[in-house]
Design a protein around this motif. Structure first.
Motif, PDB file in Angstrom:
ATOM      1  N   ASN A  52       0.712  -1.135  -0.239  1.00  0.00           N
ATOM      2  CA  ASN A  52      -0.138   0.154   0.063  1.00  0.00           C
ATOM      3  C   ASN A  52       0.852   1.299  -0.076  1.00  0.00           C
ATOM      4  O   ASN A  52       2.011   0.972   0.251  1.00  0.00           O
ATOM      5  N   GLY A  53       0.180   2.240  -0.110  1.00  0.00           N
ATOM      6  CA  GLY A  53       0.933   3.651  -0.167  1.00  0.00           C
ATOM      7  C   GLY A  53       1.639   4.121   1.234  1.00  0.00           C
ATOM      8  O   GLY A  53       2.786   4.622   0.978  1.00  0.00           O
ATOM      9  N   THR A  54       0.908   3.634   2.360  1.00  0.00           N
ATOM     10  CA  THR A  54       1.684   4.040   3.617  1.00  0.00           C
ATOM     11  C   THR A  54       2.978   3.304   3.517  1.00  0.00           C
ATOM     12  O   THR A  54       3.960   3.665   4.168  1.00  0.00           O
ATOM     13  N   THR A  55       2.851   1.924   3.366  1.00  0.00           N
ATOM     14  CA  THR A  55       4.190   1.032   3.402  1.00  0.00           C
ATOM     15  C   THR A  55       5.200   1.491   2.325  1.00  0.00           C
ATOM     16  O   THR A  55       6.317   1.404   2.670  1.00  0.00           O
ATOM     17  N   PHE A 172       3.990   6.155  -4.199  1.00  0.00           N
ATOM     18  CA  PHE A 172       2.620   6.264  -4.888  1.00  0.00           C
ATOM     19  C   PHE A 172       1.705   5.205  -4.179  1.00  0.00           C
ATOM     20  O   PHE A 172       2.034   4.248  -3.601  1.00  0.00           O
ATOM     21  N   SER A 173       0.284   5.670  -4.126  1.00  0.00           N
ATOM     22  CA  SER A 173      -0.623   4.542  -3.602  1.00  0.00           C
ATOM     23  C   SER A 173      -1.629   4.225  -4.656  1.00  0.00           C
ATOM     24  O   SER A 173      -1.800   4.776  -5.783  1.00  0.00           O
ATOM     25  N   LEU A 174      -1.831   2.801  -4.520  1.00  0.00           N
ATOM     26  CA  LEU A 174      -2.934   2.272  -5.604  1.00  0.00           C
ATOM     27  C   LEU A 174      -4.250   1.934  -4.918  1.00  0.00           C
ATOM     28  O   LEU A 174      -5.005   1.124  -5.303  1.00  0.00           O
ATOM     29  N   THR A 177      -9.709   4.649  -4.498  1.00  0.00           N
ATOM     30  CA  THR A 177      -9.897   5.888  -5.017  1.00  0.00           C
ATOM     31  C   THR A 177      -8.777   6.593  -5.760  1.00  0.00           C
ATOM     32  O   THR A 177      -9.105   7.720  -6.204  1.00  0.00           O
ATOM     33  N   LYS A 178      -7.591   6.202  -5.905  1.00  0.00           N
ATOM     34  CA  LYS A 178      -6.677   6.798  -6.604  1.00  0.00           C
ATOM     35  C   LYS A 178      -6.727   6.803  -8.014  1.00  0.00           C
ATOM     36  O   LYS A 178      -7.350   6.004  -8.476  1.00  0.00           O
ATOM     37  N   ASN A 179      -6.201   7.691  -8.649  1.00  0.00           N
ATOM     38  CA  ASN A 179      -6.179   7.757 -10.068  1.00  0.00           C
ATOM     39  C   ASN A 179      -5.757   6.370 -10.915  1.00  0.00           C
ATOM     40  O   ASN A 179      -6.034   5.902 -11.790  1.00  0.00           O
TER      41      ASN A 179
HETATM   42  C1  PLP Z   1      -3.839   7.717  -0.082  1.00  0.00           C
HETATM   43  C2  PLP Z   1      -2.750   8.503   0.428  1.00  0.00           C
HETATM   44  C3  PLP Z   1      -1.619   7.814   1.218  1.00  0.00           C
HETATM   45  C4  PLP Z   1      -1.729   6.345   1.687  1.00  0.00           C
HETATM   46  O1  PLP Z   1      -1.791   5.520   0.683  1.00  0.00           O
HETATM   47  P1  PLP Z   1      -2.579   3.914   0.973  1.00  0.00           P
HETATM   48  O2  PLP Z   1      -2.543   3.355  -0.279  1.00  0.00           O
HETATM   49  O3  PLP Z   1      -4.053   4.504   1.440  1.00  0.00           O
HETATM   50  O4  PLP Z   1      -1.769   3.407   2.196  1.00  0.00           O
HETATM   51  C5  PLP Z   1      -0.754   8.632   1.873  1.00  0.00           C
HETATM   52  N1  PLP Z   1      -0.585   9.930   1.478  1.00  0.00           N
HETATM   53  C6  PLP Z   1      -1.230  10.471   0.688  1.00  0.00           C
HETATM   54  C7  PLP Z   1      -1.323  12.115   0.429  1.00  0.00           C
HETATM   55  C8  PLP Z   1      -2.660   9.941   0.116  1.00  0.00           C
HETATM   56  O5  PLP Z   1      -3.737  10.294  -0.530  1.00  0.00           O
END
Ligand code: PLP
Length: 364
Positions: A52-55, A172-174, A177-179
């Motif tokens: 995920n984007g956080t990791t 980047f996050s996938l 709701t992301k693009n």
């Molecule tokens: C979505 C998001 C994240 C985290 O991504 P996840 O995939 O939800 O863990 C981090 N920073 C921003 C600005 C985001 O919009």
């Protein structure tokens, strides 16, 4: 109801089925394909997929061996993941104020926060537009600090022709709701081969070869099933961003005469991929933000407040010594008055008109 985001990944069905039928579901060839296709799409040497984007942020920050004495300067006007990731990676956070024109950290404010403990500057390319990477890059180089980009919302965004995720270590996050989405997932980008190798080892229990552990690691792996969801969207990334930009331009044309409203600005030298289209209500506005959102919902338009409070403005962070809170008046005012309107690529012309008409009548 017109939704604030919409997911349509039907064109992934074939590739997902291919993975399911192969019986190899975990990280494998489809993850490798996602990595190489994303890297070439944005023009970066290495891409490492994670779960995920956080990791992605935690892993990227871990490259710099942070401890509590080390500070990461970032934006308070962001999703809480940016803050959580720094704390998880072992560092402390100091907040710079944002720039009213692009909603990203302001270089002068960052300069005023830099000190001998600063190790990383972490801009958040909010809503799909890059922060001022010219100024932030110069500043970081002078100060000898690293750049980690929270590009969770900025797939394909550019600054003077260079993509988000190529100025430092990009994250980047996938998320759904992301693009660009795989439901859950993340991507880390870098032009540094050494960082790329360490990230690949870190995401897989610190293991380079089977049962040869080189560092304390983690399981940050993405599955091939998730990768297969995202792969077909990469060839559509530009098309998606163009369609969103077209919708954004229509909203801006339609709303430009409404008083009491600040419309989002697009800079000449930046490609905005419009993850969100965010307006700011001013003191002239006849309605407050929350009332505006409620009335829009009554009229069938789902809007969002991203983000209704600053990331640190919760007791769990306020009482944590690693969270260094300073005055951020611009970020505070904008968090109280921002509203994101639907801008996604599936909006029909009548829906855009309905959004414009409803907003106009509520604000006039
Ligand atoms: C979505 C998001 C994240 C985290 O991504 P996840 O995939 O939800 O863990 C981090 N920073 C921003 C600005 C985001 O919009």
């Amino acid at each position: 109801m017109i939704p604030i985001s919409k997911v349509d990944v039907r064109d992934s069905e074939e590739l997902v089925l291919e993975v399911l039928r192969s019986g190899s579901l975990a990280q494998g060839p489809m993850v490798a394909r996602l990595e190489s296709e994303f890297a070439s799409a944005i023009g970066v040497r290495h891409c490492i997929a994670v779960n995920n984007g956080t990791t992605a942020l935690v892993a990227a920050l871990s490259l710099f061996d942070l401890d509590e004495k080390d500070e990461v300067i970032t934006s308070p006007f962001t999703f809480v993941a940016s803050l959580n990731a720094v704390l998880e990676a072992g560092g402390s956070v100091r907040f710079a104020d944002i720039n009213e024109d692009d909603f990203c950290i302001d270089a002068d404010s960052v300069a005023s926060r830099l000190n001998r403990r600063t190790k990383v500057v972490m801009p958040v390319h909010l809503y799909g537009q890059c922060a001022d990477m010219q100024k932030l890059g110069q500043l970081s180089e002078l100060a000898g600090v690293h750049i980690v980009e929270d590009a969770a919302q900025a797939h394909g965004a550019t600054f003077r022709g260079n993509a988000a995720g190529t100025f430092g270590v990009g994250c980047f996050s996938l998320y759904a709701t992301k693009n660009l989405t795989s439901g859950e997932g993340g991507l880390i980008t870098t032009n540094n081969a050494d960082y790329a190798e360490r990230l690949r080892i870190l995401r897989n229990q610190g293991m380079k070869e089977r049962y040869k552990y080189e560092m304390i690691g983690h399981n940050y792996r993405l599955t091939d099933i998730h990768a297969a969801i995202a792969v077909p969207q990469i060839s559509r990334m530009n098309e998606i961003a163009d369609k969103r930009a077209e919708n954004a331009a229509k909203l801006t044309r339609g709303l430009s005469a409404v008083p009491g409203l600040r419309l989002p600005r697009q800079f000449e030298e930046r490609r905005h991929v419009w993850h969100q289209y965010t307006i700011v209500l001013t003191s002239q506005s006849p309605v407050q933000r929350d009332e505006f959102i409620a009335k829009m919902a009554e009229a069938g338009v789902s809007c969002g407040a991203y983000y209704p409070k600053l990331a640190f403005d919760y007791d769990c962070f306020r009482k944590d010594k690693r969270v260094k809170i300073e005055d951020v008046p611009v970020a505070k005012r904008i968090s109280q008055n921002c509203v994101s309107l639907p801008v996604h690529q599936y909006l029909a012309a009548e829906e855009l008109q309905h959004i414009i008409d409803t907003a106009t009548s509520l604000l006039s």
